[in-house]
Design an enzyme around this catalytic site. Structure first.
Site, PDB file in Angstrom:
ATOM      1  N   GLY A  13     -46.386 -21.965  78.500  1.00 49.58           N
ATOM      2  CA  GLY A  13     -45.173 -22.619  77.992  1.00 49.58           C
ATOM      3  C   GLY A  13     -44.595 -23.728  78.851  1.00 49.58           C
ATOM      4  O   GLY A  13     -43.443 -24.120  78.659  1.00 49.58           O
ATOM      5  N   SER A  14     -45.389 -24.282  79.794  1.00 48.41           N
ATOM      6  CA  SER A  14     -44.783 -25.310  80.657  1.00 48.41           C
ATOM      7  C   SER A  14     -44.504 -26.605  79.891  1.00 48.41           C
ATOM      8  O   SER A  14     -43.505 -27.284  80.171  1.00 48.41           O
ATOM      9  CB  SER A  14     -45.655 -25.582  81.890  1.00 48.41           C
ATOM     10  OG  SER A  14     -46.799 -26.330  81.557  1.00 48.41           O
ATOM     11  N   ARG A  94     -54.873 -21.744  68.632  1.00 48.45           N
ATOM     12  CA  ARG A  94     -55.567 -21.367  67.396  1.00 48.45           C
ATOM     13  C   ARG A  94     -55.928 -22.620  66.625  1.00 48.45           C
ATOM     14  O   ARG A  94     -55.153 -23.563  66.572  1.00 48.45           O
ATOM     15  CB  ARG A  94     -54.668 -20.498  66.512  1.00 48.45           C
ATOM     16  CG  ARG A  94     -54.288 -19.183  67.147  1.00 48.45           C
ATOM     17  CD  ARG A  94     -53.458 -18.374  66.192  1.00 48.45           C
ATOM     18  NE  ARG A  94     -54.236 -17.941  65.042  1.00 48.45           N
ATOM     19  CZ  ARG A  94     -55.088 -16.925  65.054  1.00 48.45           C
ATOM     20  NH1 ARG A  94     -55.288 -16.249  66.154  1.00 48.45           N
ATOM     21  NH2 ARG A  94     -55.737 -16.589  63.976  1.00 48.45           N
ATOM     22  N   HIS A 112     -53.268 -32.582  74.474  1.00 44.61           N
ATOM     23  CA  HIS A 112     -54.603 -32.125  74.854  1.00 44.61           C
ATOM     24  C   HIS A 112     -54.910 -32.631  76.265  1.00 44.61           C
ATOM     25  O   HIS A 112     -54.675 -33.799  76.568  1.00 44.61           O
ATOM     26  CB  HIS A 112     -55.637 -32.658  73.862  1.00 44.61           C
ATOM     27  CG  HIS A 112     -57.009 -32.177  74.177  1.00 44.61           C
ATOM     28  ND1 HIS A 112     -57.424 -30.885  73.898  1.00 44.61           N
ATOM     29  CD2 HIS A 112     -58.045 -32.780  74.795  1.00 44.61           C
ATOM     30  CE1 HIS A 112     -58.663 -30.733  74.326  1.00 44.61           C
ATOM     31  NE2 HIS A 112     -59.062 -31.869  74.871  1.00 44.61           N
ATOM     32  N   GLY A 146     -59.673 -32.199  61.802  1.00 40.55           N
ATOM     33  CA  GLY A 146     -60.693 -32.082  62.841  1.00 40.55           C
ATOM     34  C   GLY A 146     -60.050 -31.698  64.163  1.00 40.55           C
ATOM     35  O   GLY A 146     -58.956 -32.161  64.483  1.00 40.55           O
TER      36      GLY A 146
HETATM   37  C1  GAR Z   1     -51.850 -27.549  78.535  1.00 40.95           C
HETATM   38  O1  GAR Z   1     -52.600 -28.095  79.580  1.00 40.95           O
HETATM   39  C2  GAR Z   1     -52.247 -28.166  77.216  1.00 40.95           C
HETATM   40  O2  GAR Z   1     -52.588 -29.519  77.318  1.00 40.95           O
HETATM   41  C3  GAR Z   1     -53.452 -27.339  76.861  1.00 40.95           C
HETATM   42  O3  GAR Z   1     -53.116 -26.022  77.215  1.00 40.95           O
HETATM   43  C4  GAR Z   1     -52.206 -26.072  78.323  1.00 40.95           C
HETATM   44  C5  GAR Z   1     -50.993 -25.254  77.960  1.00 40.95           C
HETATM   45  O4  GAR Z   1     -50.144 -25.122  79.045  1.00 40.95           O
HETATM   46  N1  GAR Z   1     -53.768 -27.431  75.471  1.00 40.95           N
HETATM   47  C6  GAR Z   1     -54.998 -27.366  74.977  1.00 40.95           C
HETATM   48  O5  GAR Z   1     -55.985 -27.192  75.670  1.00 40.95           O
HETATM   49  C7  GAR Z   1     -55.087 -27.540  73.464  1.00 40.95           C
HETATM   50  N2  GAR Z   1     -56.402 -27.874  73.084  1.00 40.95           N
HETATM   51  P1  GAR Z   1     -48.634 -24.771  78.854  1.00 40.95           P
HETATM   52  O6  GAR Z   1     -48.595 -23.492  78.001  1.00 40.95           O
HETATM   53  O7  GAR Z   1     -48.118 -24.513  80.245  1.00 40.95           O
HETATM   54  O8  GAR Z   1     -47.949 -25.910  78.178  1.00 40.95           O
END
Ligand code: GAR
Length: 201
Positions: A13-14, A94, A112, A146
Site C-alpha cells: 500500500g505504499s 489480479r 507498473h 492487455g
Molecule cells: C509497486 O511497485 C507497483 O508498481 C507494483 O507493485 C508494487 C506495489 O507496492 N505493481 C505491479 O507490479 C503491477 N503490475 P505498494 O503496494 O507499496 O504500492
C-alpha cells in the site's frame, strides 16, 4: 466538485499512501481519495488506509472461485455505491477481465514498475538487472484489456547503478512511483468528466 477516487491494492500500500498524502497536502489537488478496496482481507494496505481515516474494505476474491467477473461485479458495486469517478490500481495483483476494464475505460489507472513496453508482468527489477539495462523506472498508464498495455500517461526514469541488487533498484524506482502516480492522477482528474459510470443496467 472533485472527482472521487478509489484505490485498489493487494499488498503493502505504499503507492496508495503516496496518493492519499498528495491529495491531502494541497487544497487545490484536483481529486479526493475516498475508498480503498483490496482483494485480500489481510492486505497491510487496508490497515494503513484505516489509520489514515479512510474507508477501507476487503472484497475477497476467494469466495468467487474461478468466476473472476463475479468478483469484479462485487467490486464494481462498491465503486458505484461510493460514487467513484476514477479507479487507481496500486499494486493490485489480479488480472482484470474485460468486464471491469470496460466499465472503467478511460477512468482506470495503473502503476507498473518498469519503463513499459519493457518488462510487463512480474519481477521487473530482476529482469532489468539481468538484461543489463542502463535505465529503469516506472510507468503510469490507462488500463486496457492487455496486461500492462494501455496508453502511457507518464514515466519516471532512474539509473541502474553498478552493484545494484533487486532491493536497491526497486527502492530507487519506488521513490519515483510515489512522485509519478499522484502527478498523473492529478492530470487525469483535471480532464475527466463527472460523474463517473452509473450502475450497469
Ligand atoms: C509497486 O511497485 C507497483 O508498481 C507494483 O507493485 C508494487 C506495489 O507496492 N505493481 C505491479 O507490479 C503491477 N503490475 P505498494 O503496494 O507499496 O504500492
Amino acid at each position: 466538485m472533485k472527482p472521487r477516487v478509489a484505490v485498489l491494492c493487494s499488498g503493502r500500500g505504499s503507492n496508495m499512501q503516496a496518493l492519499v498524502r498528495a491529495a491531502r497536502a494541497a487544497a487545490d489537488y484536483p481529486a479526493e481519495i475516498v475508498l480503498v478496496l483490496s482483494d485480500k482481507a489481510d492486505a497491510p494496505a487496508l490497515g494503513i488506509a484505516r489509520e489514515m481515516g479512510l474507508r477501507a474494505e476487503a472484497v475477497p476474491a476467494k469466495p468467487f472461485g474461478k468466476d473472476r467477473a463475479a468478483h469484479e461485479r462485487a467490486l464494481d458495486a462498491r465503486l458505484i455505491e461510493e460514487r467513484i469517478d476514477i479507479v487507481c490500481l496500486a499494486g493490485y495483483m489480479r488480472l482484470l477481465t474485460p468486464y471491469l476494464v470496460g466499465r472503467w475505460a478511460g477512468r482506470m489507472l495503473n502503476i507498473h514498475p518498469s519503463l513499459l513496453p519493457k518488462f510487463p508482468g512480474l519481477d521487473t527489477h530482476a529482469r532489468a538487472l539481468a538484461a543489463s539495462e542502463a535505465r529503469h523506472g516506472c510507468t503510469v498508464h490507462l488500463v486496457t484489456e492487455g496486461m500492462d498495455e494501455g496508453p502511457i500517461l507518464g514515466q519516471a526514469e532512474v539509473p541502474v547503478l553498478p552493484g545494484d541488487t533487486e532491493e536497491t533498484l526497486s527502492a530507487r524506482v519506488l521513490e519515483q512511483e510515489h512522485r509519478l502516480y499522484p502527478a498523473m492522477l492529478a492530470q487525469l482528474a483535471q480532464k475527466i468528466s463527472l460523474p463517473g459510470p452509473a450502475s450497469p443496467s
